[in-house]
Enzyme design. Structure first.
Site, PDB file in Angstrom:
ATOM      1  CE  LYS A 161      -4.239  -1.748   0.169  1.00  0.00           C
ATOM      2  NZ  LYS A 161      -5.158  -1.600  -0.968  1.00  0.00           N
ATOM      3  CB  SER A 217      -0.338  -8.316  -0.994  1.00  0.00           C
ATOM      4  OG  SER A 217      -1.147  -9.173  -0.201  1.00  0.00           O
ATOM      5  CD  GLU A 236     -10.263   3.653   0.614  1.00  0.00           C
ATOM      6  OE1 GLU A 236      -9.469   2.761   0.235  1.00  0.00           O
ATOM      7  OE2 GLU A 236     -10.162   4.835   0.245  1.00  0.00           O
TER       8      GLU A 236
END
Length: 393
Positions: free
Chosen positions: A89, A377, A111
């Site tokens: 991210k 991830s 969010e």
């Protein structure tokens, strides 16, 4: 790119910008300026420097030898879990904060589901000294408590979303409302390849560093930059899009995206969008989403907060519809077992999101010479409570 976005912001039948009039100036400002900013040499230099010195890129491509032996192929892990903040991210958060500064924005909203995007956004806002508000479903705040604490320590205000299923969809709704109320000074850092154009394309470009690096690393390791398979978990789909991006036009590479089947695809407690969804509009773009006959969004369910989303990014919807990528699913139990296996075979505790991708290996058959790249991830420390509960540790 053959599978890229067109000038109207569509990937085939999917994409576009379906937004309230109040948001039009914001989205239009982004659309007109984001490519100019991304291609500016000063922007690129600062982005690359932060990825290198702050995030720790390039992330390693790790040859998972015990996995390779178990599944009878050469299995490589792209280690996004080793990035600063513990997931992919941060790649997008850094890109968007630099963009927001160049647009003159003074306040950031975001969010988050699993909290990884929230932590990444809170991190870059602390780095740049900018006010940050993150919306997070009340249910997710409970199951991802360590990430809530991290965001608060980083100086971010975390606002619970208390409507609907109190998860990612509802957090996104709240963030959109905030943006409508604060259109001038606020930039919304969307965390996945969802939302109105240009967000899906912009986020995909920031995440494409994953596959850009993987190709070079594969060439060094194997003598060929193209593997037989590339795999990733998918909710909204940013890590998968980043992992697929530079392989899209190489049609010899099979792309496999693994969704969350929850308690079973037909159980009524699932987030397997491509199995259960139909075409419609969600959070500003035309895509595939889970909905009732009269168009109401069906509440998704997954044990992993990051995959608990009723839709899929528009580029994923396009790749699914034209069969360029295969979309499959794994249940909660399959993912948890796969996560434990990864711990015990490779000494890596994966996020439960990531474990969905690993779970699908059980259903595949390989040749000994096949090269498979799996996007790891995120790391699993945020999910320890869920693992502990499930396995009784």
């Amino acid at each position: 790119m053959k599978y890229g976005v067109n000038e109207q912001g569509y990937y085939g039948d999917f994409g576009g910008a379906y937004i309230p009039e109040m948001l039009y100036p914001n989205v239009e400002e982004l659309r007109q300026q984001y490519l100019t900013i991304l291609n500016d040499p000063d922007f690129k230099a600062e982005y690359d420097q932060l990825l290198r010195d702050y995030v720790g890129r390039p992330s390693p491509l790790y040859h998972a030898k015990r996995y390779s032996k178990k599944y009878g192929a050469n299995i490589f892990f792209k280690r996004e879990d080793l990035n600063h903040t513990g997931s992919h991210k941060i790649n997008n958060a850094i890109g968007q904060i630099l963009l927001a500064i160049r647009l003159g924005k003074k306040r950031i909203i975001a969010e988050t589901g699993a909290g990884q995007h929230g932590v990444a956004t809170a991190t870059v806002c602390a780095l740049k000294g900018i006010e940050c508000v993150v919306y997070m479903g009340e249910v997710d705040m409970e199951r991802q408590a360590p990430n809530v604490a991290r965001m608060k320590m980083l100086g971010t205000k975390v606002v619970p979303a208390t409507s609907g299923s109190k998860t990612l969809k509802d957090a996104t709704n709240e963030a959109m409302r905030d943006w409508i109320n604060n259109p001038v000074d606020t930039h919304y850092i969307i965390g996945s390849v969802v939302g109105p154009y240009p967000y899906p394309e912009m986020v995909a470009q920031f995440q494409s560093i994953i596959s850009e690096e993987a190709k070079k690393q594969l060439l060094e390791r194997t003598g060929n930059e193209l593997p037989q398979y590339v795999m990733a978990c998918v909710g909204g789909g940013s890590n998968a899009m980043g992992m697929f991006y530079h392989f899209l036009d190489d049609e010899s590479v099979k792309l496999i995206a693994v969704e969350a089947a929850g308690q079973g695809v037909d159980s009524g407690h699932s987030a397997a969008t491509t199995f259960l969804g139909r075409e419609g509009v969600l959070h500003g773009s035309r895509t595939i989403l889970m909905q009732t006959d009269d168009g109401q969004v069906v509440e998704p369910y997954s044990i992993s907060a990051g995959l608990d989303y009723p839709g899929i990014g528009p580029q994923h919807a396009h790749l699914y519809k034209i069969k360029r990528a295969q979309y499959v699913s794994a249940t909660d139990d399959e993912a948890l077992q796969a996560g434990l296996l990864c711990c015990q075979l490779e000494g890596i505790i994966p996020a439960i999101e990531t474990a969905h991708a690993l779970a699908h290996l059980e259903k595949m058959k390989f040749n000994q010479t096949d090269n498979i790249v799996i996007c790891i991830s995120g790391r699993g420390d945020k999910d320890l409570n869920t693992y502990i509960k499930h396995f009784g540790y």
